[in-house]
Design a protein around this motif. Structure first.
Motif, PDB file in Angstrom:
ATOM      1  N   ILE A 114       1.692  20.353 -71.991  1.00 31.59           N
ATOM      2  CA  ILE A 114       1.444  21.683 -72.542  1.00 31.59           C
ATOM      3  C   ILE A 114       2.122  22.674 -71.611  1.00 31.59           C
ATOM      4  O   ILE A 114       1.956  22.611 -70.397  1.00 31.59           O
ATOM      5  CB  ILE A 114      -0.063  21.965 -72.601  1.00 31.59           C
ATOM      6  N   LEU A 115       2.880  23.596 -72.170  1.00 34.97           N
ATOM      7  CA  LEU A 115       3.556  24.599 -71.363  1.00 34.97           C
ATOM      8  C   LEU A 115       2.534  25.440 -70.607  1.00 34.97           C
ATOM      9  O   LEU A 115       1.433  25.699 -71.097  1.00 34.97           O
ATOM     10  CB  LEU A 115       4.412  25.512 -72.247  1.00 34.97           C
ATOM     11  N   GLU A 116       2.914  25.881 -69.431  1.00 31.32           N
ATOM     12  CA  GLU A 116       2.028  26.708 -68.595  1.00 31.32           C
ATOM     13  C   GLU A 116       1.582  27.948 -69.366  1.00 31.32           C
ATOM     14  O   GLU A 116       0.417  28.336 -69.330  1.00 31.32           O
ATOM     15  CB  GLU A 116       2.767  27.112 -67.306  1.00 31.32           C
ATOM     16  N   GLU A 117       2.494  28.556 -70.077  1.00 36.96           N
ATOM     17  CA  GLU A 117       2.181  29.747 -70.865  1.00 36.96           C
ATOM     18  C   GLU A 117       1.092  29.441 -71.898  1.00 36.96           C
ATOM     19  O   GLU A 117       0.175  30.228 -72.104  1.00 36.96           O
ATOM     20  CB  GLU A 117       3.450  30.237 -71.558  1.00 36.96           C
ATOM     21  N   ASP A 118       1.197  28.273 -72.533  1.00 36.95           N
ATOM     22  CA  ASP A 118       0.190  27.883 -73.528  1.00 36.95           C
ATOM     23  C   ASP A 118      -1.170  27.651 -72.874  1.00 36.95           C
ATOM     24  O   ASP A 118      -2.213  28.003 -73.435  1.00 36.95           O
ATOM     25  CB  ASP A 118       0.625  26.620 -74.279  1.00 36.95           C
ATOM     26  N   LYS A 119      -1.159  27.059 -71.679  1.00 34.75           N
ATOM     27  CA  LYS A 119      -2.430  26.829 -70.968  1.00 34.75           C
ATOM     28  C   LYS A 119      -3.103  28.162 -70.638  1.00 34.75           C
ATOM     29  O   LYS A 119      -4.293  28.335 -70.864  1.00 34.75           O
ATOM     30  CB  LYS A 119      -2.191  26.031 -69.673  1.00 34.75           C
ATOM     31  N   VAL A 120      -2.333  29.082 -70.098  1.00 36.95           N
ATOM     32  CA  VAL A 120      -2.870  30.402 -69.741  1.00 36.95           C
ATOM     33  C   VAL A 120      -3.414  31.083 -70.993  1.00 36.95           C
ATOM     34  O   VAL A 120      -4.528  31.606 -71.003  1.00 36.95           O
ATOM     35  CB  VAL A 120      -1.785  31.270 -69.058  1.00 36.95           C
ATOM     36  N   GLU A 121      -2.629  31.061 -72.056  1.00 39.85           N
ATOM     37  CA  GLU A 121      -3.044  31.682 -73.332  1.00 39.85           C
ATOM     38  C   GLU A 121      -4.342  31.086 -73.843  1.00 39.85           C
ATOM     39  O   GLU A 121      -5.261  31.796 -74.244  1.00 39.85           O
ATOM     40  CB  GLU A 121      -1.914  31.506 -74.354  1.00 39.85           C
ATOM     41  N   LYS A 122      -4.442  29.764 -73.837  1.00 45.35           N
ATOM     42  CA  LYS A 122      -5.645  29.098 -74.343  1.00 45.35           C
ATOM     43  C   LYS A 122      -6.862  29.422 -73.494  1.00 45.35           C
ATOM     44  O   LYS A 122      -7.950  29.659 -74.018  1.00 45.35           O
ATOM     45  CB  LYS A 122      -5.434  27.589 -74.428  1.00 45.35           C
ATOM     46  N   ILE A 123      -6.694  29.447 -72.195  1.00 45.42           N
ATOM     47  CA  ILE A 123      -7.831  29.761 -71.318  1.00 45.42           C
ATOM     48  C   ILE A 123      -8.272  31.198 -71.543  1.00 45.42           C
ATOM     49  O   ILE A 123      -9.464  31.483 -71.675  1.00 45.42           O
ATOM     50  CB  ILE A 123      -7.479  29.495 -69.841  1.00 45.42           C
ATOM     51  N   LEU A 124      -7.319  32.123 -71.619  1.00 47.96           N
ATOM     52  CA  LEU A 124      -7.677  33.531 -71.792  1.00 47.96           C
ATOM     53  C   LEU A 124      -8.311  33.824 -73.141  1.00 47.96           C
ATOM     54  O   LEU A 124      -9.203  34.652 -73.243  1.00 47.96           O
ATOM     55  CB  LEU A 124      -6.436  34.415 -71.611  1.00 47.96           C
ATOM     56  N   THR A 125      -7.849  33.162 -74.189  1.00 49.72           N
ATOM     57  CA  THR A 125      -8.321  33.531 -75.529  1.00 49.72           C
ATOM     58  C   THR A 125      -9.357  32.604 -76.131  1.00 49.72           C
ATOM     59  O   THR A 125     -10.021  32.983 -77.090  1.00 49.72           O
ATOM     60  CB  THR A 125      -7.134  33.622 -76.513  1.00 49.72           C
ATOM     61  N   ARG A 126      -9.505  31.376 -75.589  1.00 51.49           N
ATOM     62  CA  ARG A 126     -10.405  30.439 -76.252  1.00 51.49           C
ATOM     63  C   ARG A 126     -11.486  29.849 -75.359  1.00 51.49           C
ATOM     64  O   ARG A 126     -12.532  29.445 -75.846  1.00 51.49           O
ATOM     65  CB  ARG A 126      -9.613  29.282 -76.845  1.00 51.49           C
ATOM     66  N   VAL A 127     -11.250  29.765 -74.076  1.00 51.74           N
ATOM     67  CA  VAL A 127     -12.166  29.047 -73.207  1.00 51.74           C
ATOM     68  C   VAL A 127     -13.176  29.982 -72.545  1.00 51.74           C
ATOM     69  O   VAL A 127     -14.361  29.672 -72.480  1.00 51.74           O
ATOM     70  CB  VAL A 127     -11.388  28.253 -72.125  1.00 51.74           C
TER      71      VAL A 127
END
Length: 189
Positions: A151-164
């Motif tokens: 998973i791209l770093e950008e996707d990880k950051v996005e998922k943590i910020l918006t979903r986790v």
């Protein structure tokens, strides 16, 4: 985005912030601050329920007072209960109003909107458990390349910020999203 773009109705101290079904967390924080600014006791009514006006019946049990039984102090409590409800109702658009129109207290309105837009604590806990389970069980699938799996770093950051992160972090998330370039933000320090 967690706050509405551009100018937004309800930015007056004399009016409740308007909620039309979008940006609930933003509205919730603005409404809390608005009500507290009006009268801190009103916020207690929203979170804890109406101020009680009771009397002892013949059996010694507390029962709600009827209007003829109320003192001037009791009427002030009724007025506060109605005022708390008014601030909430006046801050709702048509669709949201139809969701709460049968509610009789400010607390019931607040709780109904919270469940509708944030879910119940049990549902949120279940979602978190499911996400954790998926994370723990993350493995490479048969025939999958490392590039497809990563998973791209950008996707990880996005998922943590918006979903986790929980809703209580929304203001912090907004600051991060508005002050940082998410494409270059890393999870590590």
């Amino acid at each position: 985005m967690s706050a509405p773009p551009g100018n937004w109705e309800g930015q007056s101290a004399a009016r409740s912030p308007l909620f039309n079904g979008q940006y609930y967390s933003w509205w919730k924080n603005k409404m809390r601050d608005h009500i507290i600014g009006e009268d801190y006791e009103l916020w207690d009514i929203v979170t804890d329920g109406p101020l009680a006006t009771t009397k002892k019946n013949a059996e010694g049990v507390d029962v709600p007072k009827t209007r003829p039984d109320c003192t001037a102090e009791d009427l002030k409590k009724w007025e506060k209960n109605v005022k708390a409800k008014k601030w909430l109702v006046c801050g709702l658009g048509l669709d949201e109003y139809s969701r709460i129109q049968s509610c009789t207290t400010a607390k019931e309105i607040w709780d109904t909107l919270q469940v509708a837009h944030e879910g119940t604590p049990q549902v949120n806990m279940s979602k978190g458990t499911l996400l954790y389970s998926q994370y723990e069980n993350f493995t490479m699938k048969e025939g999958e390349t490392i590039q497809e799996m990563i998973i791209l770093e950008e996707d990880k950051v996005e998922k943590i910020l918006t979903r986790v992160l929980p809703v209580s972090w929304e203001s912090k998330i907004t600051v991060i999203q508005e002050s940082k370039n998410i494409a270059t933000l890393k999870l590590e320090n």
